[in-house]
Design an enzyme around this catalytic site. Sequence first.
Site, PDB file in Angstrom:
ATOM      1  N   LYS A  48      32.968  43.584  42.104  1.00 23.49           N
ATOM      2  CA  LYS A  48      32.063  43.110  41.047  1.00 23.49           C
ATOM      3  C   LYS A  48      31.013  42.168  41.633  1.00 23.49           C
ATOM      4  CE  LYS A  48      35.411  43.892  37.416  1.00 23.49           C
ATOM      5  NZ  LYS A  48      36.611  43.427  36.728  1.00 23.49           N
ATOM      6  N   GLN A  92      39.625  38.449  34.465  1.00 25.49           N
ATOM      7  CA  GLN A  92      40.275  39.590  35.115  1.00 25.49           C
ATOM      8  C   GLN A  92      41.736  39.720  34.662  1.00 25.49           C
ATOM      9  OE1 GLN A  92      38.725  41.851  37.339  1.00 25.49           O
ATOM     10  NE2 GLN A  92      40.635  42.931  37.071  1.00 25.49           N
ATOM     11  N   ASP A 115      33.214  42.758  28.711  1.00 28.73           N
ATOM     12  CA  ASP A 115      34.256  43.788  28.815  1.00 28.73           C
ATOM     13  C   ASP A 115      34.415  44.529  27.489  1.00 28.73           C
ATOM     14  OD1 ASP A 115      35.423  44.195  31.289  1.00 28.73           O
ATOM     15  OD2 ASP A 115      36.720  42.439  31.151  1.00 28.73           O
TER      16      ASP A 115
END
Length: 277
Positions: A48, A92, A115
């Site tokens: 990322k 995460q 997300d």
Amino acid sequence: MQLIDGKAVSQAVKERVRDEIAQKGLKIGLAVVIVGNDQASRVYVNNKKKACEFCGITSYEYALPEETTEEQLLELVDTLNGDGKVNGILVQLPLPKHIDEKKIIEHISPMKDVDAFHAVNVGRIMIGDYAFLPCTPAGVMELIHSTGTEVSGKECVVIGRSNIVGKPMAMLLLHENGTVTVCHSRTKDLAEVCRRADILVSAVGRAGFVTADMVKDGAVVIDVGMNRNAEGKLCGDVDFDSVAPKCSFITPVPGGVGPMTIAMLMENTLRAKKLQS
């Protein structure tokens, strides 16, 4: 049979994002929070960061120790919610067992939830009025579009009903006028249902689960699975060697859906900036 090259399609998405950021001179920040030292998570976070660098997005990493409390993590999310330099927040997963993932996700501002896991964003996907799409299903749609396949009127089968892939995947296909069936562990005559599919998306996380007898000739097959086979080799849900000859298009694993997830995250982060401006 044609392979769908996820690396090439994801590169095109990242270039599109990079060019728009450069042309408009935007300053965009993505905060990535990682708790503990899960190896797979560390690999994702590094990928990322690389994608952010390529696109011209500033990446803020918060690597917290395994013993971080839920309270401390919620405080950090609060701080990031209020930080004008941070346009997107990504925590995460998985988190250590003592932290409630749902509570943390619901604490992220929906406007910064790149997300698209927050209940507000999930609900908006349901009604078709969304700001962000979950990165993996959005990436799958991008791959389908790259083949020139028209979703409208097609029989679409999604294997798997997770909140992260299966359910939103079904909604996105439905929004493009696909006729969608969602299959799962309780589905009767699974092979028969799958054989109806013009577009088959598998997200069950079981190596070699989809076999040739489950696939219609000429189908577009998208393999979201990331598994290890008996030899420890990375593979998908689809038994590639037997299924590929029957398909018009198929994604490989690795190199199919995987790269798309991070590319769509970059697109969501750009979209977050635009919404907040």
